[in-house]
Motif scaffolding. Structure first.
Motif, short mmCIF file in Angstrom:
data_model
loop_
_atom_site.label_atom_id
_atom_site.label_comp_id
_atom_site.label_asym_id
_atom_site.label_seq_id
_atom_site.Cartn_x
_atom_site.Cartn_y
_atom_site.Cartn_z
N ASN A 3 0.83 -1.19 0.00
CA ASN A 3 0.00 0.00 0.00
C ASN A 3 0.87 1.25 0.00
O ASN A 3 1.09 1.86 1.04
CB ASN A 3 -0.90 -0.04 1.24
N ILE A 4 1.35 1.65 -1.16
CA ILE A 4 2.23 2.81 -1.26
C ILE A 4 1.41 4.07 -1.10
O ILE A 4 0.46 4.32 -1.86
CB ILE A 4 2.98 2.81 -2.61
N LYS A 5 1.78 4.88 -0.13
CA LYS A 5 1.06 6.13 0.15
C LYS A 5 1.51 7.18 -0.87
O LYS A 5 2.69 7.54 -0.91
CB LYS A 5 1.32 6.57 1.58
N THR A 6 0.57 7.65 -1.67
CA THR A 6 0.89 8.53 -2.79
C THR A 6 0.12 9.84 -2.69
O THR A 6 -1.11 9.84 -2.69
CB THR A 6 0.59 7.85 -4.13
N ALA A 7 0.86 10.93 -2.61
CA ALA A 7 0.25 12.27 -2.61
C ALA A 7 0.41 12.87 -4.00
O ALA A 7 1.52 12.92 -4.54
CB ALA A 7 0.93 13.16 -1.57
N ILE A 8 -0.70 13.28 -4.59
CA ILE A 8 -0.67 13.93 -5.90
C ILE A 8 -1.04 15.38 -5.67
O ILE A 8 -2.17 15.71 -5.30
CB ILE A 8 -1.62 13.22 -6.88
N ILE A 9 -0.04 16.24 -5.83
CA ILE A 9 -0.16 17.65 -5.44
C ILE A 9 -0.14 18.51 -6.69
O ILE A 9 0.77 18.40 -7.51
CB ILE A 9 1.00 18.03 -4.50
N TYR A 10 -1.14 19.36 -6.83
CA TYR A 10 -1.24 20.13 -8.07
C TYR A 10 -1.58 21.59 -7.78
O TYR A 10 -2.08 21.95 -6.71
CB TYR A 10 -2.30 19.53 -8.99
N TYR A 11 -1.30 22.42 -8.77
CA TYR A 11 -1.86 23.76 -8.83
C TYR A 11 -2.49 23.90 -10.21
O TYR A 11 -1.89 23.50 -11.22
CB TYR A 11 -0.83 24.87 -8.63
#
Length: 203
Positions: A3-11
């Motif tokens: 369970n790879i914790k993945t943050a997808i951060i955008y503007y």
């Protein structure tokens, strides 16, 4: 896959990078990742937003998307960024957030995070590559591991051939010109896969 914790951060001011982030999230979830889609805080004056109908509509449409916090960075094993170019650099909104990460950096909390980035501009050579590279410069200071797509899959060529990260041209109508969905999904899958390898090696 673990369970790879993945943050997808955008503007995003018009919706393009939000769409790239959503495609990345779909792919990461398909790869078994635990995903958070997060926006950086909007710092532009409300008057500027109100003067642009498309920008105003996008802000209102995404008001329920949570804003990224430093806790999200500490939580994540993998981080995927998506930003438009601003004169060949990342938008001030993203830079302002990254400038708050000094405490995490100082305490070694960002070391070995696996990171990747995507970008957009209104011209085919409007600064997308420079924008991604400018973002990676911060990541090198973190001690993060950059998972660029390179030419690891033919979908990169179909999307315009940017080896540093998927990038797209946005027409005057606000629509993407190249078909980059498959390239985004490949990049996200690759980022999660590399994060899994790094996580296993560190456990």
């Amino acid at each position: 896959m673990s369970n790879i914790k993945t943050a997808i951060i955008y503007y995003s001011s018009g919706g393009t990078n939000y769409q790239l982030a959503k495609w990345a999230a779909e792919s990461a979830k398909e790869s078994g990742a635990d995903v958070r889609v997060l926006k950086v805080a909007e710092t532009a004056p409300q008057a500027a937003i109100d003067s642009n109908p498309g920008w105003k509509a996008h802000v209102e449409a995404t008001q329920d998307v949570p804003e990224v916090t430093l806790e999200d960075l500490e939580w994540a094993d993998a981080i995927i960024f998506s930003v438009p170019t601003r004169f060949g650099n990342m938008p001030a909104q993203m830079k302002q957030f990254l400038d708050t990460t000094g405490g995490l950096w100082f305490n070694g909390k960002l070391v070995n995070k696996v990171v990747s980035a995507m970008s957009s501009a209104q011209n085919p050579h409007g600064g997308q590559e420079a924008t991604i590279l400018s973002l990676y410069t911060t990541m090198y200071h973190w001690g993060a591991i950059v998972a660029a797509p390179g030419y690891t899959d033919p979908v990169t060529f179909a999307a315009g051939g940017n080896p540093y990260g998927t990038s797209v041209t946005v027409g005057q109508d606000g629509k993407m010109i190249e078909d980059v969905q498959a390239a985004v999904k490949h990049q996200a899958k690759r980022t999660v896969n590399i994060a899994e390898v790094i996580k296993k090696a560190n456990n």
